[in-house]
Scaffold this active site. Sequence first.
Site, PDB file in Angstrom:
ATOM      1  N   ILE A 112       3.974  43.724  72.505  1.00 22.44           N
ATOM      2  CA  ILE A 112       4.916  44.725  73.012  1.00 22.44           C
ATOM      3  C   ILE A 112       5.801  45.126  71.841  1.00 22.44           C
ATOM      4  O   ILE A 112       6.212  44.279  71.042  1.00 22.44           O
ATOM      5  CB  ILE A 112       5.755  44.190  74.202  1.00 22.44           C
ATOM      6  N   ALA A 113       6.052  46.422  71.712  1.00 23.42           N
ATOM      7  CA  ALA A 113       6.891  46.895  70.612  1.00 23.42           C
ATOM      8  C   ALA A 113       7.615  48.169  71.020  1.00 23.42           C
ATOM      9  O   ALA A 113       7.083  48.986  71.770  1.00 23.42           O
ATOM     10  CB  ALA A 113       6.045  47.166  69.365  1.00 23.42           C
ATOM     11  N   GLU A 123       3.467  34.421  74.020  1.00 24.38           N
ATOM     12  CA  GLU A 123       3.985  33.710  72.857  1.00 24.38           C
ATOM     13  C   GLU A 123       4.953  34.646  72.151  1.00 24.38           C
ATOM     14  O   GLU A 123       4.718  35.841  72.072  1.00 24.38           O
ATOM     15  CB  GLU A 123       2.873  33.325  71.863  1.00 24.38           C
ATOM     16  N   ASN A 157      12.754  35.110  67.131  1.00 27.46           N
ATOM     17  CA  ASN A 157      12.985  36.413  67.743  1.00 27.46           C
ATOM     18  C   ASN A 157      13.886  36.257  68.974  1.00 27.46           C
ATOM     19  O   ASN A 157      13.459  36.387  70.117  1.00 27.46           O
ATOM     20  CB  ASN A 157      11.655  37.077  68.115  1.00 27.46           C
ATOM     21  N   TYR A 198      13.022  38.040  77.730  1.00 29.70           N
ATOM     22  CA  TYR A 198      12.046  37.342  78.572  1.00 29.70           C
ATOM     23  C   TYR A 198      12.753  36.405  79.551  1.00 29.70           C
ATOM     24  O   TYR A 198      12.360  36.293  80.710  1.00 29.70           O
ATOM     25  CB  TYR A 198      11.041  36.568  77.718  1.00 29.70           C
TER      26      TYR A 198
END
Length: 169
Positions: free
Chosen positions: A84-85, A118, A123, A130
């Site tokens: 995801i970005a 993961e 980060n 999350y």
Amino acid sequence: MNFTAPLDTLHFRPMRLDDLPAVIALDQRSFSLPWPESSFKFEIESNELSRCWVVEIEASDGTPILVAMIVIWLIVDEAHVATIAVHPDHRRQKIAQRLLAHTLIDAYHTGAVKSVLEVRRGNEPAIRMYQRFGYREVGIRKRYYQDNGEDAVLMDLAPLDLEHMLSLQ
């Protein structure tokens, strides 16, 4: 191009092959270990387990601008977040949160009851996001990332809570 897009102007849609130049550029700006184009092409064309989404905003001239992407794999009843970005100019606007919620809701409606991922140990913004979803740390993958040997935090979310995901969308 650094501006805040109103959240109601976000457009979520499945990733297409013609998105690849923008997706590759986004991936390269976002990660020290970007995926090769062939991997994204495989996910779009050949991987029946894959769900690939993008987020677009509209430029002032009406042109769509791809600002985020996600790839998940639906493995039996599990949604595995592969990548995801969000474009650096559009971070910290809850676009990643909305995209993840959208994708997990879609996965839920196709039979997923849990999710795993993961994330780099360092980060912290991603880990906090999350955790807002209810993901919890369940393990460490030592030296997971090849570029610098950083550990990955293995996180899971079970069960997928539709009401909670809707509230994060």
